[in-house]
Write a protein that holds these residues in place. Structure first.
Motif, PDB file in Angstrom:
ATOM      1  N   LEU A   1      23.888 -17.943 -63.716  1.00  0.00           N
ATOM      2  CA  LEU A   1      23.357 -18.948 -62.804  1.00  0.00           C
ATOM      3  C   LEU A   1      22.909 -20.181 -63.566  1.00  0.00           C
ATOM      4  O   LEU A   1      23.157 -21.317 -63.130  1.00  0.00           O
ATOM      5  CB  LEU A   1      22.187 -18.369 -62.008  1.00  0.00           C
ATOM      6  CG  LEU A   1      21.472 -19.350 -61.069  1.00  0.00           C
ATOM      7  CD1 LEU A   1      22.446 -19.948 -60.058  1.00  0.00           C
ATOM      8  CD2 LEU A   1      20.307 -18.669 -60.362  1.00  0.00           C
ATOM      9  N   GLY A   2      22.274 -19.985 -64.707  1.00  0.00           N
ATOM     10  CA  GLY A   2      21.829 -21.125 -65.508  1.00  0.00           C
ATOM     11  C   GLY A   2      22.987 -21.989 -65.956  1.00  0.00           C
ATOM     12  O   GLY A   2      22.883 -23.221 -65.989  1.00  0.00           O
ATOM     13  N   GLY A   3      24.110 -21.365 -66.262  1.00  0.00           N
ATOM     14  CA  GLY A   3      25.299 -22.119 -66.650  1.00  0.00           C
ATOM     15  C   GLY A   3      25.810 -22.971 -65.502  1.00  0.00           C
ATOM     16  O   GLY A   3      26.137 -24.146 -65.676  1.00  0.00           O
ATOM     17  N   TRP A   4      25.886 -22.369 -64.309  1.00  0.00           N
ATOM     18  CA  TRP A   4      26.375 -23.112 -63.137  1.00  0.00           C
ATOM     19  C   TRP A   4      25.438 -24.260 -62.805  1.00  0.00           C
ATOM     20  O   TRP A   4      25.893 -25.385 -62.515  1.00  0.00           O
ATOM     21  CB  TRP A   4      26.506 -22.165 -61.942  1.00  0.00           C
ATOM     22  CG  TRP A   4      27.150 -22.797 -60.742  1.00  0.00           C
ATOM     23  CD1 TRP A   4      28.493 -22.886 -60.492  1.00  0.00           C
ATOM     24  CD2 TRP A   4      26.489 -23.439 -59.638  1.00  0.00           C
ATOM     25  NE1 TRP A   4      28.714 -23.543 -59.300  1.00  0.00           N
ATOM     26  CE2 TRP A   4      27.499 -23.890 -58.751  1.00  0.00           C
ATOM     27  CE3 TRP A   4      25.159 -23.680 -59.315  1.00  0.00           C
ATOM     28  CZ2 TRP A   4      27.210 -24.573 -57.569  1.00  0.00           C
ATOM     29  CZ3 TRP A   4      24.857 -24.359 -58.139  1.00  0.00           C
ATOM     30  CH2 TRP A   4      25.877 -24.796 -57.265  1.00  0.00           C
ATOM     31  N   LEU A   5      24.138 -24.019 -62.855  1.00  0.00           N
ATOM     32  CA  LEU A   5      23.171 -25.062 -62.527  1.00  0.00           C
ATOM     33  C   LEU A   5      23.184 -26.189 -63.556  1.00  0.00           C
ATOM     34  O   LEU A   5      23.127 -27.367 -63.194  1.00  0.00           O
ATOM     35  CB  LEU A   5      21.761 -24.462 -62.447  1.00  0.00           C
ATOM     36  CG  LEU A   5      21.466 -23.584 -61.230  1.00  0.00           C
ATOM     37  CD1 LEU A   5      20.159 -22.826 -61.429  1.00  0.00           C
ATOM     38  CD2 LEU A   5      21.397 -24.434 -59.952  1.00  0.00           C
ATOM     39  N   SER A   6      23.271 -25.864 -64.829  1.00  0.00           N
ATOM     40  CA  SER A   6      23.254 -26.905 -65.862  1.00  0.00           C
ATOM     41  C   SER A   6      24.502 -27.776 -65.794  1.00  0.00           C
ATOM     42  O   SER A   6      24.469 -28.957 -66.171  1.00  0.00           O
ATOM     43  CB  SER A   6      23.112 -26.283 -67.253  1.00  0.00           C
ATOM     44  OG  SER A   6      24.206 -25.436 -67.552  1.00  0.00           O
ATOM     45  N   GLU A   7      25.597 -27.231 -65.261  1.00  0.00           N
ATOM     46  CA  GLU A   7      26.813 -28.018 -65.085  1.00  0.00           C
ATOM     47  C   GLU A   7      26.700 -29.014 -63.937  1.00  0.00           C
ATOM     48  O   GLU A   7      27.590 -29.849 -63.741  1.00  0.00           O
ATOM     49  CB  GLU A   7      27.996 -27.085 -64.833  1.00  0.00           C
ATOM     50  CG  GLU A   7      28.418 -26.304 -66.069  1.00  0.00           C
ATOM     51  CD  GLU A   7      29.485 -25.270 -65.774  1.00  0.00           C
ATOM     52  OE1 GLU A   7      29.857 -25.129 -64.589  1.00  0.00           O
ATOM     53  OE2 GLU A   7      29.939 -24.605 -66.720  1.00  0.00           O
ATOM     54  N   ARG A   8      25.615 -28.984 -63.198  1.00  0.00           N
ATOM     55  CA  ARG A   8      25.389 -29.941 -62.119  1.00  0.00           C
ATOM     56  C   ARG A   8      24.938 -31.297 -62.654  1.00  0.00           C
ATOM     57  O   ARG A   8      24.888 -32.271 -61.918  1.00  0.00           O
ATOM     58  CB  ARG A   8      24.347 -29.414 -61.121  1.00  0.00           C
ATOM     59  CG  ARG A   8      24.659 -28.034 -60.520  1.00  0.00           C
ATOM     60  CD  ARG A   8      25.688 -28.090 -59.397  1.00  0.00           C
ATOM     61  NE  ARG A   8      26.970 -28.612 -59.779  1.00  0.00           N
ATOM     62  CZ  ARG A   8      27.899 -27.922 -60.474  1.00  0.00           C
ATOM     63  NH1 ARG A   8      27.678 -26.701 -60.862  1.00  0.00           N
ATOM     64  NH2 ARG A   8      29.054 -28.491 -60.748  1.00  0.00           N
ATOM     65  N   GLN A   9      24.586 -31.381 -63.920  1.00  0.00           N
ATOM     66  CA  GLN A   9      24.193 -32.672 -64.486  1.00  0.00           C
ATOM     67  C   GLN A   9      25.430 -33.482 -64.837  1.00  0.00           C
ATOM     68  O   GLN A   9      26.317 -33.014 -65.540  1.00  0.00           O
ATOM     69  CB  GLN A   9      23.317 -32.494 -65.727  1.00  0.00           C
ATOM     70  CG  GLN A   9      22.717 -33.806 -66.232  1.00  0.00           C
ATOM     71  CD  GLN A   9      21.579 -33.588 -67.210  1.00  0.00           C
ATOM     72  OE1 GLN A   9      21.599 -32.651 -68.020  1.00  0.00           O
ATOM     73  NE2 GLN A   9      20.575 -34.464 -67.160  1.00  0.00           N
ATOM     74  N   VAL A  10      25.490 -34.708 -64.318  1.00  0.00           N
ATOM     75  CA  VAL A  10      26.637 -35.579 -64.556  1.00  0.00           C
ATOM     76  C   VAL A  10      26.319 -36.564 -65.663  1.00  0.00           C
ATOM     77  O   VAL A  10      25.210 -36.595 -66.203  1.00  0.00           O
ATOM     78  CB  VAL A  10      27.053 -36.311 -63.255  1.00  0.00           C
ATOM     79  CG1 VAL A  10      27.417 -35.300 -62.176  1.00  0.00           C
ATOM     80  CG2 VAL A  10      25.936 -37.219 -62.762  1.00  0.00           C
TER      81      VAL A  10
END
Length: 315
Positions: free
Chosen positions: A218-227
């Motif tokens: 989940l942390g990986g998916w959430l951190s990929e939300r930063q553009v």
């Protein structure tokens, strides 16, 4: 101003007094069409504005007694609260009502002047749980959404009434909303979305079941939300938005992964969304401000430990 978490410098500063005045003046615009077109958000709006003022260190900026009176005027006979006087009761407005009363240290007003005390409010919320699935409806008409489940957990925990619902069954429902990418959707099988991730992780946190989360995935998916510009989006290939500073940031904070994103870049993006002349924050730099994005932008800065913003509980 420096970031407590990263020690970096942003190229702008937080216009605290401008934001305080912006929020205070929202109630003085009752002769504008926009005020009446947003009546369906009135109680939520008060919560957003009041929370923003608390984060800015100015909790007394709104008149306490008038605020309490308005909240109580929104309660219906079934114990729930509507968006404004005369509106039907709904989970989302009931949660805002409870949160406002807690912030104002006025929960006892439910016993003195409310319709049945806090037990009646709790009964309304508990009555919206689907006994078969453990999920929650928003109102009597039956719409299901993990937002409503989190709202029930939030409000009932604040009222000390979490034992009035089937917590294990609700937790099991949240687990069914988890996707292979580690995120969570609006219901089982639905696309992962940052807002729904927050509601599911928040509910699990209140239930004491964060152990059920695959935190690395989940942390990986959430951190990929930063553009690239530092902001967060809600799901892949979507535009960044200041409100996701909270939905994504709080979720990362709850699973101890907030350090996986660039806090300095996020803070700089949030500050670019503010109106330094008239106060308030918009969804993106240069866009019109509103109290919703003002609240969540400030909450995002709070998660980052930004100077001059009070600490917020990510749960």
């Amino acid at each position: 101003m420096s970031l407590a978490s990263g020690g970096g410098q942003t190229d702008q500063y937080l216009c605290v007094q401008k934001h305080v005045e912006y929020i205070k003046n929202l109630d003085s615009r009752r002769d504008e069409l926009e005020y009446w077109l947003t009546e369906h958000l009135r109680l939520n709006g008060i919560y957003w504005g009041l929370t923003a003022l608390h984060l800015l260190g100015c909790p007394q900026a709104l008149p306490r007694e008038d605020t309490i009176n308005f909240v109580l005027s929104c309660q219906r006979e079934n114990g729930g609260f509507g968006a404004a006087p005369g509106h039907d009761a709904h989970m989302l407005y009931t949660v805002s009502a409870v949160q406002i009363l807690v912030m104002l240290d006025a929960v006892d007003e439910l016993e003195k002047r409310g319709l049945g005390g806090k037990q009646k409010v709790g009964s309304f919320i508990a009555g919206l749980q689907d006994k078969e699935t453990g999920s929650f409806m928003g109102d009597e008409w039956g719409e299901l959404d993990t937002r409503f489940l989190y709202g029930a957990f939030n409000a009932l925990s604040l009222l000390g009434l979490l034992d009035t619902i089937d917590v294990p069954k609700a937790v099991a429902y949240v687990q069914k909303c988890e996707n292979l990418d580690g995120g969570y959707g609006i219901h089982p099988g639905a696309e992962s979305h940052s807002g729904q991730v927050f509601t599911c992780v928040g509910a699990l946190a209140i239930a004491g079941r964060l152990d059920l989360i695959n935190k690395d995935r989940l942390g990986g998916w959430l951190s990929e939300r930063q553009v690239d510009n530092g902001g967060f989006n809600g799901r892949p290939e979507k535009l960044e938005d200041a409100c996701y500073s909270w939905w994504v940031g709080a979720s990362l904070a709850m699973i101890d992964k907030l350090h996986w994103i660039n806090g300095d870049k996020l803070a700089a993006f949030i500050l670019r969304c503010q109106d330094p002349e008239n106060g308030g924050f918009g969804d993106r730099p240069g866009n019109m401000v509103d109290v919703f994005h003002t609240h969540f932008a400030l909450a995002g800065l709070s998660l980052l430990g930004y100077d001059g913003v009070e600490e917020v509980d990510p749960v």
